[in-house]
Design an enzyme around this catalytic site. Structure first.
Site, PDB file in Angstrom:
ATOM      1  N   ARG A  56       1.340  -1.285  -0.271  1.00 20.99           N
ATOM      2  CA  ARG A  56      -0.362   0.163   0.196  1.00 20.99           C
ATOM      3  C   ARG A  56       0.574   0.939  -0.023  1.00 20.99           C
ATOM      4  NH1 ARG A  56      -4.580   0.770   4.496  1.00 20.99           N
ATOM      5  NH2 ARG A  56      -4.771   1.843   2.343  1.00 20.99           N
ATOM      6  N   HIS A 106      -6.921   8.168  10.727  1.00 15.31           N
ATOM      7  CA  HIS A 106      -6.386   7.123  10.553  1.00 15.31           C
ATOM      8  C   HIS A 106      -5.252   6.774  10.569  1.00 15.31           C
ATOM      9  CE1 HIS A 106     -10.917   5.588   9.349  1.00 15.31           C
ATOM     10  NE2 HIS A 106     -10.452   5.904  11.367  1.00 15.31           N
ATOM     11  N   LEU A 199     -19.906   9.583  -4.962  1.00 12.87           N
ATOM     12  CA  LEU A 199     -20.078   8.521  -6.290  1.00 12.87           C
ATOM     13  C   LEU A 199     -21.749   8.034  -5.934  1.00 12.87           C
ATOM     14  CD1 LEU A 199     -18.794   8.026  -8.983  1.00 12.87           C
ATOM     15  CD2 LEU A 199     -18.562   5.047  -7.469  1.00 12.87           C
TER      16      LEU A 199
END
Length: 231
Positions: A56, A106, A199
């Site tokens: 990641r 986070h 979205l």
């Protein structure tokens, strides 16, 4: 001056090539969340977790900010009041797009955390199992990201901002992960106007005064243009 508080989720970075939890074929689809995003998963298989976050980290480092990130930075520069960006994302695309003072609730892929003493430092590109902490030297380094079951960072600061918000916007977030999913209610209690840009409708869409649906690279710049045009 009106204060704008903006919460962003994975949807704002998706068009930069960073997948969401729900994307098929992405990094998240290959592993159960409990294996790679919980303290228990890290304790069971630290090599799997370190490898997942190494991948990641590489992916995020290659990504470029998109029009939505740049639009929010433009809003910060040109809005006469304060614009606070709170993100659930662990990438640094807001900063790369020009935003200032982003609150990473986070954590961030760019950071490392000692699970033993709490020391933080910049993460290497490849974090190994048993990586030593620079402060206490114990082999307990982990990614400085908030896993499921852990308390997000900067919560007192975020709630203070929400209490003073005139406008609250949630962008590209599912509305399913708490405590962030409840931020709209904190903003409503403060008398803020609320808008969701997404979205598709989130789980909490009925709580918003206004909704705009479409790709973030289209709806976010248009929303910013509208706000700045009202000045």
């Amino acid at each position: 001056m009106e204060k704008i508080v903006i919460l962003t989720g994975a949807g704002i970075s998706a068009e930069s090539g960073l997948g969401t939890f729900r994307d098929e074929g992405g990094l998240w689809s290959r592993h159960p969340i409990e294996d790679v995003a919980t303290p228990e998963g890290f304790a069971r298989d630290p090599a799997l977790v370190q490898g997942f976050y190494n991948a990641r980290r590489v992916q995020a480092a290659r990504a470029q900010p998109n029009a939505a990130h740049r639009a929010l930075a433009r809003l910060q520069r040109n809005w006469p009041g304060e614009v606070v960006i709170v993100t659930q994302n662990v990438d640094s695309l807001h900063e790369a797009g020009g935003a200032q003072g982003v609150i990473h609730m986070h954590g961030t892929l760019a950071g490392a955390l000692c699970a033993a003493c709490g020391h933080r430092w910049p993460a290497p590109d490849e974090m190994a199992v048993g990586e030593p902490c620079p402060a206490c030297t114990r082999p307990t380094a982990r990614p400085d990201v908030v896993w499921f079951g852990e308390m997000p960072y900067h919560m007192d600061e975020i709630y203070d901002h929400l209490a003073g918000a005139s406008i609250f916007a949630a962008i590209g977030t599912s509305g399913q992960v708490y405590p962030a999913a409840a931020f709209v209610h904190e903003a409503i209690a403060a008398g803020a106007r609320t808008v969701e840009l997404n979205l598709e409708p989130s789980a909490g869409v009925s709580s918003f005064d206004e909704t705009v649906f479409g790709p973030a690279t289209q709806v976010v710049p248009a929303w910013v243009d509208g706000l700045l045009g009202q000045r």
